[in-house]
Design a protein around this motif. Structure first.
Motif, PDB file in Angstrom:
ATOM      1  N   PHE A  87       0.824  -1.213   0.000  1.00 49.16           N
ATOM      2  CA  PHE A  87       0.000   0.000   0.000  1.00 49.16           C
ATOM      3  C   PHE A  87       0.856   1.259   0.000  1.00 49.16           C
ATOM      4  N   ARG A 126       2.847   1.419  -3.527  1.00 49.00           N
ATOM      5  CA  ARG A 126       2.026   1.562  -4.735  1.00 49.00           C
ATOM      6  C   ARG A 126       1.145   2.796  -4.704  1.00 49.00           C
ATOM      7  N   ILE A 127       0.543   3.081  -3.563  1.00 47.74           N
ATOM      8  CA  ILE A 127      -0.464   4.138  -3.486  1.00 47.74           C
ATOM      9  C   ILE A 127       0.117   5.451  -2.974  1.00 47.74           C
ATOM     10  N   LYS A 134      -7.272   4.717  -7.580  1.00 48.61           N
ATOM     11  CA  LYS A 134      -6.791   5.056  -6.240  1.00 48.61           C
ATOM     12  C   LYS A 134      -7.898   4.836  -5.217  1.00 48.61           C
ATOM     13  N   SER A 167      -8.357   1.172  -4.658  1.00 51.46           N
ATOM     14  CA  SER A 167      -7.284   0.651  -3.803  1.00 51.46           C
ATOM     15  C   SER A 167      -7.547   0.964  -2.335  1.00 51.46           C
ATOM     16  N   ILE A 168      -7.958   2.193  -2.042  1.00 55.87           N
ATOM     17  CA  ILE A 168      -8.222   2.592  -0.667  1.00 55.87           C
ATOM     18  C   ILE A 168      -9.296   1.692  -0.052  1.00 55.87           C
ATOM     19  N   PRO A 206      -5.567   8.283   0.669  1.00 54.54           N
ATOM     20  CA  PRO A 206      -4.531   8.700  -0.294  1.00 54.54           C
ATOM     21  C   PRO A 206      -3.616   9.791   0.221  1.00 54.54           C
TER      22      PRO A 206
END
Length: 524
Positions: free
Chosen positions: A296, A299-300, A481, A484-485, A360
């Motif tokens: 995490f 990547r984010i 994004k 992903s979160i 994010p």
């Protein structure tokens, strides 16, 4: 029992060996991309660098009791340290991916013995009243090792040294440990007087079934997601081999006169049976949480490998700090049930705190205290499980129990990483499909967002048509994004509920009296 200077030299030696073994389970993860470039390997090929080590580990750990008795515990430990050190040098010298995979397997053979045998050496070094302290020192290595691996690996990869140095750093420690092992570690009288099993009477069938069953299962867990699980014939084949091997192994070990791994020890102690399952849960939570967070953050959030490793370090140190405290509490008669219940509840709290912090815009300060809480929770879980699993067992039974719980903890970690990795990939796809209906050219908010992106790119000098395409790409980036979160947050929440669901198992634990004997003189 050793005393004074010799005692603490032995402690330093075996704890360093445990750290080496477990650091090497995770240190390579941050260097895989660099290995792919330098060794001209594909993503699938380089994944074998991780898998080979794990497969060797999980095969060797349950056999360490037999091997230590067969060759002498000090001899076996010394040989394993030397093998691990030489294999580390060979890994760094590898010129192609399959050389590296082969040497990683050899390194895993030596490493598996380091972890399993270190526990028995530590316990044999301390008098009965200090057994909890010995287990606490062992626990420090088990909890801290996988966590600081990415820290050390990140600094090496981000420096100019290059990936071979993630293996070379083992060498000076390995040489020092070899010297100290030769000079200071001694076998207890029972092992010195033991008569080795003749070659013809060794449980070769059990060894073969163990290698086939556990090795195949580890392969399925390591490579399942890469091969698309049971849509792949190779995964189906190895899953079948795993099932046949494990069932055959269990039958063989329950009926053999001199089994390589005496599974009958599980019937002699209810606490061991419960402890074995809780060891699986511990491995699951330890490795799954240390696997998902670096993905995490890198990547984010765009963290470097070194930044990610540094993020994990305070929590690992918190675990190390807690171990002697918990050991002292156990010595003073605090029930294992109470400490375990606290540990599981605290880890549950960590997962929900993390699920709330995932965003994010999150930074290192957002994760500091949740990871401290994680470290405290894991510390409260590890030591009570170990002491209550082994308490009351004598001689070979204690050695077999230590090997079994070690293997099951490793398998729990493999299951955790495999399940979380699969959920991450498939959960993101599912979440994306769920959010897509909210994004439409018929939706005024979507149109406004695209127009704002387009105008922004035009202002930066892009032609109108290209700006429009860039706007669509930017919108896709925002969507992914958000996907992903949501997915990472769900992973932590699910992990927490898993721990909460296992909490009632603690009620099955029989009270272990303070100071109850744990005899590991025959172990490993």
């Amino acid at each position: 029992m050793e005393t004074g200077f010799t005692k603490w030299i032995i402690v330093v030696t075996v704890v360093l060996c445990v750290l080496l073994e477990l650091i090497d389970t995770s240190i390579v993860n941050v260097a895989l991309t660099q290995m792919m470039g330098n060794l001209s390997a594909t993503q699938q090929e380089v994944s074998w660098v991780v898998a080979a080590y794990a497969i060797a580990n999980v095969i060797v750990i349950p056999m360490t009791g037999f091997l230590a008795e067969q060759f002498g515990r000090r001899n076996y430990f010394l040989a394993s340290v030397i093998l691990f050190t030489l294999a580390s040098i060979a890994c760094g010298q590898s010129t192609n991916i399959w050389e590296l995979v082969a040497f990683r397997f050899i390194q895993g053979v030596g490493g598996g013995a380091l972890m399993a045998t270190s526990q028995s050496i530590l316990v044999d070094t301390f008098p009965p009243r200090q057994l909890a302290l010995g287990q606490a020192l062992f626990g420090m290595g088990v909890i801290i090792g996988p966590t600081i691996g990415p820290t050390l690996g990140g600094y090496i990869v981000d420096s100019s040294l290059g990936w071979p140095w993630i293996f070379y750093v083992n060498v000076p420690v390995g040489i020092l440990a070899s010297i100290f092992t030769f000079l200071f570690i001694r076998d207890p009288e029972r092992i010195r007087n033991a008569i080795p099993t003749p070659l013809r009477r060794i449980d070769w069938a059990g060894i073969g079934l163990l290698i086939m069953g556990v090795g195949s299962l580890q392969y399925v867990l390591e490579q399942g997601e890469t091969e698309d699980w049971f849509d792949s014939r190779i995964i189906v084949l190895f899953a079948t081999l795993a099932a046949v091997g494990i069932i055959g192994f269990i039958w063989r070990e329950l009926t053999a006169a001199k089994p390589i791994v005496d599974l009958r020890v599980l019937t002699k102690s209810r606490n061991l049976a419960v402890g074995a399952f809780l060891s699986f849960v511990l491995g699951f939570g330890l490795f799954a949480s240390v696997f998902v967070l670096p993905i995490f953050t890198q990547r984010i959030l765009g963290f470097s490998a070194a930044q990610t490793g540094l993020l994990l370090l305070p929590g690992a140190l918190a675990s190390g700090f807690m171990m002697p405290v918990i050991g002292k509490s156990l010595q003073n008669g605090v029930p294992q049930k109470l400490l375990l219940a606290m540990g599981f509840t605290i880890f549950f709290g960590f997962t929900f705190w993390m699920s709330a912090k995932i965003s994010p815009t999150a930074g290192t300060s957002d994760f500091f205290w949740p990871l401290i809480v994680r470290g405290v929770g894991l510390g409260l879980i590890f030591l009570p499980i170990t002491t209550m699993s082994l308490a009351g067992l004598q001689g070979k039974d204690a050695g077999q129990a230590a090997g079994l719980t070690g293997m099951i903890r490793q398998l729990g970690g493999s299951f955790g990483v495999a399940i979380v990795g699969t959920y991450l990939e498939r959960g993101m796809a599912s979440t994306r499909m769920g959010l897509l209906p909210n994004i439409s050219l018929y939706n005024p908010e979507t149109v406004q967002r695209i127009q704002a992106f387009t105008q922004n790119f035009i202002n930066r000098g892009f032609p109108a048509a290209q700006a429009r395409q860039q706007a669509y790409a930017a919108l896709e980036g925002v969507l992914m994004k958000q996907v992903s979160i949501i997915t990472y947050s769900q992973i932590f929440t699910t992990l927490g509920f898993f721990f909460l669901a296992c909490l009632p198992l603690i009620l099955l634990i029989k009270r272990v009296k303070a100071g109850e004997k744990i005899d590991l003189n025959a172990a490993h």
